[in-house]
Write an enzyme that holds these catalytic residues in place. Structure first.
Site, PDB file in Angstrom:
ATOM      1  NE  ARG A 120     -14.875   6.216  -7.948  1.00  0.00           N
ATOM      2  CZ  ARG A 120     -14.155   5.121  -7.836  1.00  0.00           C
ATOM      3  NH1 ARG A 120     -12.854   5.164  -8.015  1.00  0.00           N
ATOM      4  NH2 ARG A 120     -14.726   3.974  -7.562  1.00  0.00           N
TER       5      ARG A 120
ATOM      6  N   GLY B 230       6.134  -5.671  -6.843  1.00  0.00           N
ATOM      7  CA  GLY B 230       4.718  -5.463  -6.512  1.00  0.00           C
ATOM      8  C   GLY B 230       3.941  -6.724  -6.837  1.00  0.00           C
TER       9      GLY B 230
END
Lengths: 261, 226, 638
Positions: free
Chosen positions: C331, C40
């Site tokens: 959120r 990654g």
């Protein structure tokens, strides 16, 4: 809202070594709210239903920032809508029954890997040549200790907005990468942090660009018109100035060590 | 490779060579135009100017310099065109440029036309092979009668037409080239509308160059005594 | 499964100092003898690869995109938090720590979160030094804005492209090390398995996505920074390539998977417009600084033009329900509230799945130019996608899957339950608990990559013999390669009729319906059944055309979906076992007056799943969480 039927001419090429050709396909039932890549998804579903291999194309974030998507659409990189990448181009910009031509970026420095997918490793090499500030993690002073005028930071950001997609190269009649390289340089050279290595960086990145086989800039400015991030040709001007200055005045790195007891 | 060779062979070095040599030629074209315009000052003035040029001590230095500039400009251009072609080995099936202009796209073509014209122009007025019958005339002060040669030349519609085409090509070439050098040298600045310089210079030169021959053609400028 | 978190001794403020002092060091001359694999290349992976190489380790870095710069960190818009207190508004390391623990609904490990808050200040310094063009004030100092879940302005940003700029910074550092020969970069290369010897991670098996070649790489330690698994929902704000394969294969090799059910639904995304849709686009949370969220009070008004609805007929439900945070509520809360309004039949737009995000008042107050200056690029993006002009018509937004707090379990040193396997960024489970605050993902990725792993990996490597690098011709590697090849051949051999995407869309619908914003015991049980059926159908009727040794995007997607189809079941199981509501995990059965009801007596822990084989049920372990510095309390944003 009515669905569209289209004829899409797509460049098909099995791999880097095989020859390719444009192949026309019918695509049916495309919503005007679908994105261009979703239209290609639909095409691929329809191709696979007929047992044909899907069209390979690069894409990832599909929100206009990763720079993975490419595609020359009807002769324009990313389809030619202002400040828009292919993934954010929507089918409402096309008409029912339209013939659409889809090709990969064309440049010797971007060989086709398969169908519409090209190899942009040449961009990597350019950035590896000098697109960084040589500072190790841990050595940074407090971020507010080096004030940067907002105007400079904004200018740096304008250039740093480049997503490395390669549309500039694709658009250039000469296949030149100067908008890309200019943007990389202008980003760092608008900031105080970029000054220490300015001369070396300019020379190294321009030399890497030349070595990769990109064409030369003849100031057509197609790159600027095609750039989905609207990067200005000013970055090329700045690079030109820096390059001549570096070539004539910059002292080469000595290679002498700093070793001591 | 020395640093200088490396610079000259680089893509940016090459375009800066084009810019500097191009700029040299633009300056020459401007000076040359002021010479042409002296046709409006009459035979004495024009022949005096021609005489001055003929007897300039550094005439050959200037000529050789100009030739060098032209040769470098052309050779660099050829090498750039070849590299640019190689940079896109497979052409697009469909390609629609939007920002470039005919001026920028046809630089090589307009350049070649201008080159051909310059050769013809030199044969005509400097070497004298086009109309040799008018080449060795002298005026009443014993100088070459360049004025009369000019008038006789452009009274010929064919010569006028080829000249007009060439000057138009020059206008096109400079329309791109004469603003391009600012970008190539990195002097572009958003405060100054430098992109207009090329078209303005192109038009100025076109008008400056086309005016005296047109005046000849329509009879405004006449042969002495006519 | 050993879940010792290895939290250092001492008061919370000194734990990281103590840990750093107690870590064993690898002497500078020896570092070059160690090979480290980084999988990654986003903020965490890119930063780790660059920093480890700077220290002297030999690094190999892998990404499936054509350039490390394309990792999905690039898409983060809003900003990055740091406890700089440049605004003199009462911020501190302790407040950032407190906000993050509370924001995560008390399901994160205190010590990790405190370390994160401590190094946050170094991140900003580091990024500025690397040339990240952060937004500035006219005087030249750094600008800040506020973000959901915080009452101070601590978010640093670079227009609406903060993730891009931070990633380009890490990428620049990575490029420098690639040029120096310290990092070997492998692009268009996907990790398909991890290799263990004597129970330790010693390498990986990868597939070259252009040639199809399967290859092994050996190292002394493996670092995985492979992002989240939001694409289990098919539609999410994640990039199309985001997947669970790397972490899931590690899980199958023995790494514990922590809290897989903790997913974050972002409240401000552009609503779904049709079944052809391939991804959802996020509108930065920063828009909630100036935009006001509302739905019509009366169901009869939902089809009316919004500008014709007078104020008294509008329900600014966030401001009504949460007066002190209002439109800046965290959120999870904002998302659930939007769902509530739409379930109540007051949603707007196609299918009634949308709420208005209205800038009318901001434009009236500050003028259109000011609004354009702040959010112009976001408004343009909205118009490109929807064909509507948000300066004139309010935006329509709806929640969408955005981030996954769950991931491989790691201890304080970011090491998984497999020794030698370190997990960073979104791929690990750690710092955000059950809900991540806005602008904290970038902070965590860079903290892990720049400032944590460089210390903790040394502590591990100091006990590893540098001379003993595993050989890729060992049986462990050969077996793993054979498994990978067999898996690919199996996919190609099905030769069915249905495409990968058709299965993926179906999985997404199941997950969104039963494991999305509101979950129930029955629904989750049903989902497990449906997933199993779908998985069976997948292995019966999948169509992958083309071969194994070519550039084959269908094959790539099929492999990733095969893992998601297994992983989805694990998610549902975890969601079912966690009989409480916390953060992004909302169980309908556990609520009080519409607000999430935590159960700290039974669930104040991280759930960590152990793989037991293809036909066996996974086993749930727990890591108890203790809160000594932030007291367990009901999260209130009223």
């Amino acid at each position: 809202m009515s669905d569209m039927n289209l004829t899409v001419h797509v460049w098909r090429q099995k791999d880097a070594k095989s020859p390719g050709k444009m192949v026309p396909y019918k695509v049916t039932g495309v919503s005007e709210h679908a994105s261009f890549l979703e239209m290609l998804d639909i095409l691929n579903e329809q191709l696979q239903a007929k047992g044909e291999e899907p069209v390979a194309f690069d894409h990832d974030c599909r929100e206009g920032i990763c720079g993975m998507c490419s595609l020359m659409i009807n002769g324009r990189p990313h389809g030619g809508q202002k400040a828009t990448t292919t993934c954010q181009l929507h089918m409402r910009k096309f008409k029912d029954g339209e013939e659409i031509f889809v090709e990969p970026w064309r440049a010797g420095a971007f060989p086709v890997l398969r169908d519409l997918s090209v190899d942009r490793t040449s961009f990597e090499k350019i950035q590896q040549a000098g697109g960084f500030v040589s500072t190790n993690v841990g050595s940074a002073p407090d971020a507010n200790s080096v004030p940067i005028p907002k105007e400079d930071a904004d200018r740096a950001m304008d250039a740093a907005a480049c997503i490395g997609c390669g549309a500039c190269v694709a658009a250039c009649p000469n296949g030149s990468a100067m908008l890309f390289v200019g943007a990389k340089l202008a980003h760092l050279h608008s900031l105080p942090q970029g000054q220490a290595e300015r001369g070396h960086r300019t020379q190294a990145m321009v030399n890497a660009m030349d070595a990769a086989g990109f064409g030369n800039c003849s100031n057509h400015y197609e790159c600027e018109a095609a750039c989905p991030k609207e990067i200005s040709r000013d970055v090329i001007s700045l690079m030109n100035k820096d390059y001549v200055k570096a070539s004539f005045t910059h002292r080469e790195r000595s290679g002498k060590g700093d070793g001591g007891a | 490779m020395s640093w200088f060779q490396r610079y000259m062979r680089s893509s940016i070095g090459a375009k800066q060579v084009m810019a500097v040599t191009g700029l040299g030629m633009v300056l020459f074209a401007l000076i040359h135009m002021t010479g042409h315009l002296q046709m409006f000052g009459g035979r004495d003035m024009y022949n005096g100017y021609a005489h001055f040029l003929q007897h300039l001590e550094v005439k050959w230095v200037a000529r050789l310099g100009l030739i060098a500039i032209v040769v470098i400009h052309i050779f660099t251009a050829i090498s750039l065109v070849m590299k640019n072609r190689a940079a896109r080995p497979v052409a697009y099936a469909m390609y629609k440029p939007v920002a470039s202009t005919p001026m920028s796209r046809y630089m090589a073509m307009t350049g070649l036309v201008i080159l051909a014209f310059i050769i013809y122009h030199l044969l005509h007025f400097t070497i004298g092979t086009v109309q040799p019958q008018y080449f060795h005339m002298l005026d009443d002060k014993g100088r070459y009668d360049a004025y009369s040669m000019f008038v006789r030349g452009f009274q010929n519609v064919g010569i006028f037409a080829s000249y007009a085409v060439a000057v138009f090509m020059l206008c096109m070439h400079l329309g791109h080239g004469a603003s391009s050098w600012i970008q190539s040298l990195g002097w572009r600045h958003p405060k100054y509308g430098t992109d207009k310089l090329g078209p303005i210079l192109g038009i100025v030169l076109f008008l400056g160059y086309i005016a005296p021959p047109t005046a000849v053609l329509i009879g405004m400028i006449k042969l002495p005594g006519a | 499964m050993d879940l010792n978190a290895k939290i250092p001794d001492g008061p919370i403020e000194q734990k990281w100092e103590n840990a750093k002092f107690n870590y064993k060091l690898v002497n500078p001359a020896n570092k070059r003898k160690y090979k480290v694999i980084v999988v990654g290349s986003g903020l965490a992976g890119g930063a780790a690869a660059a920093t480890l190489a700077e220290l002297g380790y030999q690094v190999s870095c892998f990404c499936f995109q054509d350039s490390p710069r394309r990792a999905h960190s690039i898409a983060a818009q809003g900003g990055i938090n740091a406890a700089k207190n440049y605004q003199n508004d009462g911020d501190s390391v302790h407040r950032l720590f407190y906000d993050t623990v509370k924001g995560g609904d008390f399901r994160a490990r205190e010590a990790n979160v405190h370390r994160l808050a401590e190094v946050s200040v170094n991140i900003i310094d580091q990024c500025a030094a690397m040339g990240v063009p952060f937004a500035r004030e006219y005087g030249g100092t750094l600008a800040n804005r506020s973000f959901g879940g915080a009452q101070v302005s601590r978010t640093f940003y670079a227009r609406g492209q903060t993730g891009q700029q931070l990633l380009l910074g890490a990428y620049a550092g990575l490029n420098r090390q690639i040029a120096a020969g310290k990092v070997k970069m492998f692009t268009r290369t996907e990790m398909l398995d991890i290799v263990l010897e004597d129970g330790k991670a010693v390498g990986i098996v990868v597939r070259d996505l252009v040639t199809g070649k399967i290859e092994s790489h050996a190292a002394h330690a493996v670092v995985m920074a492979t992002g989240g698994y939001g694409n289990v929902f098919y539609l999410s704000t994640n990039a199309k390539g985001c997947n669970v394969t790397a972490t899931y294969r590690a899980y199958k090799k023995g790494a514990g998977f922590g809290n897989p059910c903790f997913t974050q639904i972002h409240p401000t995304c552009i609503p779904v417009s049709g079944d052809y849709q391939s991804k959802l686009t996020l509108m930065s949370e920063s828009l909630r600084n100036d935009g006001r969220v509302w739905v019509p009070k009366n169901k009869a008004d939902i089809a009316k033009r919004p500008d014709t609805i007078p104020d008294e007929d509008r329900d600014y439900y966030l401001e009504r329900k949460y007066p002190s945070y209002g439109n800046l509520s965290p959120r999870d809360i904002a998302s659930r509230a939007a769902k509530e309004q739409c379930d109540d039949g007051r949603g707007v737009g196609p299918g009634g799945r949308g709420v208005y995000l209205d800038f009318r008042d901001a434009i009236k107050r500050d003028g259109e130019d000011k609004v354009r200056e702040k959010y112009g690029n976001l408004f343009d993006m909205y118009e490109r996608i929807t064909g509507e002009n948000p300066y004139k018509v309010p935006m329509r937004i709806y929640p969408a899957v955005h981030y996954t707090m769950g991931g491989l379990w790691v201890d304080y040193n970011l090491q998984s339950t497999i020794p030698g396997l370190f997990v960073l960024g979104e791929a690990n489970f750690s710092d955000h608990g059950a809900n991540r605050l806005g602008a904290s993902a970038l902070m965590q990725g860079l903290a892990d990559g720049y400032f944590v792993i460089p210390y903790t990996i040394g502590n591990y490597l100091a006990n590893v013999n540098a001379a003993k690098l595993a050989s890729t011709s060992n049986p462990a590697f050969k077996d793993a390669e054979a498994d990978v090849k067999a898996g690919i051949d199996k996919l190609l051999a099905i030769k069915g009729k249905r495409t990968v995407d058709s299965f993926h869309k179906e999985l997404g619908l199941i997950m969104w319906e039963y494991c999305g914003m509101a979950r129930t015991k029955e629904g989750l049980a049903k989902a497990v059944g449906l997933i199993r059926e779908l998985r069976a159908a997948f292995w019966q009727d999948l169509q992958v055309l083309g071969g194994a040794d070519t550039f084959n995007q269908s094959l790539e997607k099929a492999g990733r979906l095969a893992d998601l189809l297994e992983f989805a079941e694990l998610m549902c199981k975890d969601a079912s076992e966690r009989e409480e509501s916390c953060g992004g995990h909302f169980r309908v059965e556990y609520q009080q007056e519409g607000e999430a009801l935590r159960n700290d007596d039974k669930f104040c822990h991280a759930a960590v799943w152990e793989y037991k084989g293809p036909d066996a049920e996974p086993v749930r372990h727990i890591e108890p969480l203790t809160f000594e510095n932030v007291h367990l309390a009901t999260r209130s944003y009223k």
